[in-house]
Design a protein around this motif. Sequence first.
Motif, PDB file in Angstrom:
ATOM      1  N   TRP A   1       0.819  -1.146  -0.093  1.00 27.39           N
ATOM      2  CA  TRP A   1      -0.056  -0.052   0.107  1.00 27.39           C
ATOM      3  C   TRP A   1       0.783   1.348  -0.029  1.00 27.39           C
ATOM      4  CZ3 TRP A   1      -0.393   4.149   3.559  1.00 27.39           C
ATOM      5  CH2 TRP A   1      -1.583   5.148   3.340  1.00 27.39           C
ATOM      6  N   ARG A   2       0.450   2.138  -0.556  1.00 25.54           N
ATOM      7  CA  ARG A   2       1.048   3.472  -0.752  1.00 25.54           C
ATOM      8  C   ARG A   2      -0.096   4.403  -0.677  1.00 25.54           C
ATOM      9  NH1 ARG A   2       4.424   5.143  -5.455  1.00 25.54           N
ATOM     10  NH2 ARG A   2       2.873   3.665  -6.563  1.00 25.54           N
ATOM     11  N   PHE A   3       0.161   5.953  -0.264  1.00 21.71           N
ATOM     12  CA  PHE A   3      -0.617   6.908  -0.241  1.00 21.71           C
ATOM     13  C   PHE A   3      -0.281   7.831  -1.407  1.00 21.71           C
ATOM     14  CE2 PHE A   3       2.181   9.121   2.544  1.00 21.71           C
ATOM     15  CZ  PHE A   3       1.885  10.508   2.269  1.00 21.71           C
ATOM     16  N   SER A   4      -1.038   8.513  -1.830  1.00 22.07           N
ATOM     17  CA  SER A   4      -0.573   9.739  -2.656  1.00 22.07           C
ATOM     18  C   SER A   4      -1.253  11.111  -2.076  1.00 22.07           C
ATOM     19  CB  SER A   4      -1.437   9.780  -3.937  1.00 22.07           C
ATOM     20  OG  SER A   4      -2.845   9.627  -3.878  1.00 22.07           O
ATOM     21  N   TRP A   5      -0.290  12.152  -2.326  1.00 19.48           N
ATOM     22  CA  TRP A   5      -0.823  13.308  -1.925  1.00 19.48           C
ATOM     23  C   TRP A   5      -2.038  14.007  -2.010  1.00 19.48           C
ATOM     24  CZ3 TRP A   5       1.784  14.571   2.369  1.00 19.48           C
ATOM     25  CH2 TRP A   5       3.127  14.215   2.460  1.00 19.48           C
ATOM     26  N   ASP A   6      -2.701  13.482  -3.138  1.00 20.93           N
ATOM     27  CA  ASP A   6      -3.996  14.114  -3.581  1.00 20.93           C
ATOM     28  C   ASP A   6      -4.897  13.548  -2.591  1.00 20.93           C
ATOM     29  OD1 ASP A   6      -4.116  11.410  -4.403  1.00 20.93           O
ATOM     30  OD2 ASP A   6      -4.358  12.169  -6.594  1.00 20.93           O
ATOM     31  N   GLN A   7      -4.575  12.503  -1.951  1.00 25.18           N
ATOM     32  CA  GLN A   7      -5.589  11.753  -0.860  1.00 25.18           C
ATOM     33  C   GLN A   7      -5.590  12.537   0.508  1.00 25.18           C
ATOM     34  OE1 GLN A   7      -3.536   7.891  -0.937  1.00 25.18           O
ATOM     35  NE2 GLN A   7      -5.655   6.819  -1.381  1.00 25.18           N
ATOM     36  N   VAL A   8      -4.594  13.363   0.746  1.00 24.45           N
ATOM     37  CA  VAL A   8      -4.378  14.364   1.734  1.00 24.45           C
ATOM     38  C   VAL A   8      -5.359  15.464   1.837  1.00 24.45           C
ATOM     39  CG1 VAL A   8      -2.724  15.541   3.357  1.00 24.45           C
ATOM     40  CG2 VAL A   8      -2.295  13.302   2.158  1.00 24.45           C
ATOM     41  N   PRO A   9      -6.257  15.912   2.562  1.00 29.79           N
ATOM     42  CA  PRO A   9      -7.222  16.864   2.645  1.00 29.79           C
ATOM     43  C   PRO A   9      -6.358  18.226   2.906  1.00 29.79           C
ATOM     44  CG  PRO A   9      -8.405  15.143   3.699  1.00 29.79           C
ATOM     45  CD  PRO A   9      -6.775  14.792   3.484  1.00 29.79           C
ATOM     46  N   GLU A  10      -6.816  19.151   2.275  1.00 28.87           N
ATOM     47  CA  GLU A  10      -5.876  20.553   2.255  1.00 28.87           C
ATOM     48  C   GLU A  10      -5.646  20.998   3.844  1.00 28.87           C
ATOM     49  OE1 GLU A  10      -5.730  25.059   0.380  1.00 28.87           O
ATOM     50  OE2 GLU A  10      -7.173  23.589  -0.396  1.00 28.87           O
ATOM     51  N   ASN A  11      -6.808  20.625   4.548  1.00 29.87           N
ATOM     52  CA  ASN A  11      -6.652  21.367   6.066  1.00 29.87           C
ATOM     53  C   ASN A  11      -6.041  20.223   7.026  1.00 29.87           C
ATOM     54  OD1 ASN A  11      -8.909  19.626   5.767  1.00 29.87           O
ATOM     55  ND2 ASN A  11     -10.199  20.866   7.090  1.00 29.87           N
ATOM     56  N   LEU A  12      -5.569  19.003   6.619  1.00 34.57           N
ATOM     57  CA  LEU A  12      -5.474  18.244   7.529  1.00 34.57           C
ATOM     58  C   LEU A  12      -4.553  18.361   8.494  1.00 34.57           C
ATOM     59  CD1 LEU A  12      -6.011  14.984   8.294  1.00 34.57           C
ATOM     60  CD2 LEU A  12      -4.157  14.271   6.621  1.00 34.57           C
ATOM     61  N   ALA A  13      -3.423  18.974   8.287  1.00 37.89           N
ATOM     62  CA  ALA A  13      -2.276  19.179   9.269  1.00 37.89           C
ATOM     63  C   ALA A  13      -2.976  20.303  10.097  1.00 37.89           C
ATOM     64  CB  ALA A  13      -1.204  19.993   8.504  1.00 37.89           C
ATOM     65  N   VAL A  14      -3.585  21.335   9.789  1.00 39.33           N
ATOM     66  CA  VAL A  14      -4.196  22.170  10.730  1.00 39.33           C
ATOM     67  C   VAL A  14      -5.228  21.578  11.711  1.00 39.33           C
ATOM     68  CG1 VAL A  14      -5.776  24.243  10.728  1.00 39.33           C
ATOM     69  CG2 VAL A  14      -4.182  24.012   8.837  1.00 39.33           C
ATOM     70  N   LYS A  15      -6.219  20.793  11.147  1.00 41.89           N
ATOM     71  CA  LYS A  15      -7.026  19.979  12.026  1.00 41.89           C
ATOM     72  C   LYS A  15      -6.355  19.040  13.041  1.00 41.89           C
ATOM     73  CE  LYS A  15     -10.768  16.501  11.372  1.00 41.89           C
ATOM     74  NZ  LYS A  15     -11.552  15.747  10.418  1.00 41.89           N
ATOM     75  N   VAL A  16      -5.436  18.276  12.630  1.00 41.11           N
ATOM     76  CA  VAL A  16      -4.675  17.758  13.479  1.00 41.11           C
ATOM     77  C   VAL A  16      -3.850  18.461  14.622  1.00 41.11           C
ATOM     78  CG1 VAL A  16      -2.736  15.908  13.944  1.00 41.11           C
ATOM     79  CG2 VAL A  16      -4.291  15.623  12.034  1.00 41.11           C
ATOM     80  N   HIS A  17      -3.065  19.443  14.010  1.00 46.99           N
ATOM     81  CA  HIS A  17      -2.442  20.369  14.942  1.00 46.99           C
ATOM     82  C   HIS A  17      -3.768  21.112  16.274  1.00 46.99           C
ATOM     83  CE1 HIS A  17      -0.113  23.755  16.510  1.00 46.99           C
ATOM     84  NE2 HIS A  17       0.798  23.086  15.753  1.00 46.99           N
TER      85      HIS A  17
END
Length: 504
Positions: A477-493
């Motif tokens: 399995w691999r992920f791609s950056w287009d699977q990462v929501p734009e606000n994910l880092a902000v949400k997790v932070h």
Amino acid sequence: MTENGKAFTGSPLFANRCAGVLLHPTSLPSSAGFSSGDLGKEAYHFVNFLADAGFTIWQMLPTGPTHGDLSPYQSLSAHAGNPDLISLDALVERGWIAADDPGLHSKERSERQAARQRAEKRFFASTQHDSQLHQQYQEFCQANATWLNDFALFLSLREHFHRKPWNEWPLEFVQRDTTSLNEAREQFAEQIQFYCFEQFVFFQQWQDLRSYARKKGIYFFGDMPIFVAHDSADVWAEQQSFRLDDQGNPLTVAGVPPDYFSEFGQHWGNPHYDWERMEADGFQWWLARLRSQLNLFDLIRVDHFRGFEAFWEIPGKVKDARQGRWVKAPGKALLAACFKEYHSLPLVAENLGVITDEVEALRQDFSLPGMLVLQFGFDGNAENPHLPHRHSLLDVIYTGTHDNDTTVGWYQSLSQTSRKQIDEYFFHAQDTMPWLLIKAAFASVSRMAIVPMQDLLELSSEHRMNMPGTTDKNWTWRFSWDQVPENLAVKVHKLLALYGRLAK
């Protein structure tokens, strides 16, 4: 900090609350089109994502060279790095590969190895007028000679004998006849040099990435399988440390009886250690293995920790794991020797599955953090240790591991009764999966919480990393950056700030 009345002498990463992400480097996006991630620019991009989100830990699976099934838990070496993780783009930047090299965009492992072979030629040509680079290579080979020399010869012989397991080689090589080995070192000198070059490059790229991560406040959490593969340089070179017959065949092999993951148990096939012999020399084999891991990681998970207290012994010629038996191991003596050699040994015990009081007593004797998985908690038993109200400071909390289904897939497979229990346990919270479980992990009293990347991306079952007891479609399995929501880092932070898990 104390745990069960004992002073904690392990990793300083447990001094404060923190969080991390479980993602093997092979699961990184591949900018070059290869079917596996590597230590190149996407790894640096991922470190930036972790730092932006407020994470402190990057947890990985074992990073050794794999067999054809790609399992990182059955490596060709307990010390070497996986050459598939070498970034070819970085070799282009060093001038060791041409920018139009055909291996750069190939999905074939053989093509990428051929590119590394071309890089080796340019590398050694450059060392003729770059004394510093030549010295770095020589110092690396000397510092790692205790395992590197046998590993490079092992791979050379393995290729010569059409990748057959070493116990199927001619007897003089199985039994390591000195004259035959010396002749082979001369015959395969070029191949041996290439394998040494690969390891030099791997460790150079690894330390560059680790140094960058450390500057970003990110620490590497590794994984050390308790057993090693039979077809490995370690077993071939140190046969006296394993329970083998005169032909190199295992007398007994490792596995587990039926459990949560497999109703028929699991037959791993790893040869068992000759614990009596290992104990007689002060466990030198283990001390050397830990030294290699400490050169790579800031924290080390001991996979199948319960095998240090007792291991499941299956007769070597038997394929049914259910025909095994439990045999005691000298875990206390081993861990005492390890902590004497490395005073603040940053270990985490993988204590999942059927764990006895004796196993937990061994873990607690050395104040080792254990693992708890939220997906295992909801069986209707309020005393289940995986439930949040049962957690302790030195547990490492997971939503799921590389062996679990993704949290979305897990939840979708649950009965209505189980879903109702989860709903009631979490006060009828409005969060949907996987965020309900992610928040529960972050909110836990435990100092460290780890979330698989698949859960952060809200992915379903087809994105799981491994299905224990099976051999198809695992580890790819691999992920791609287009699977990462734009606000994910902000949400997790924001969540990590809310639950006090940002770096101090």
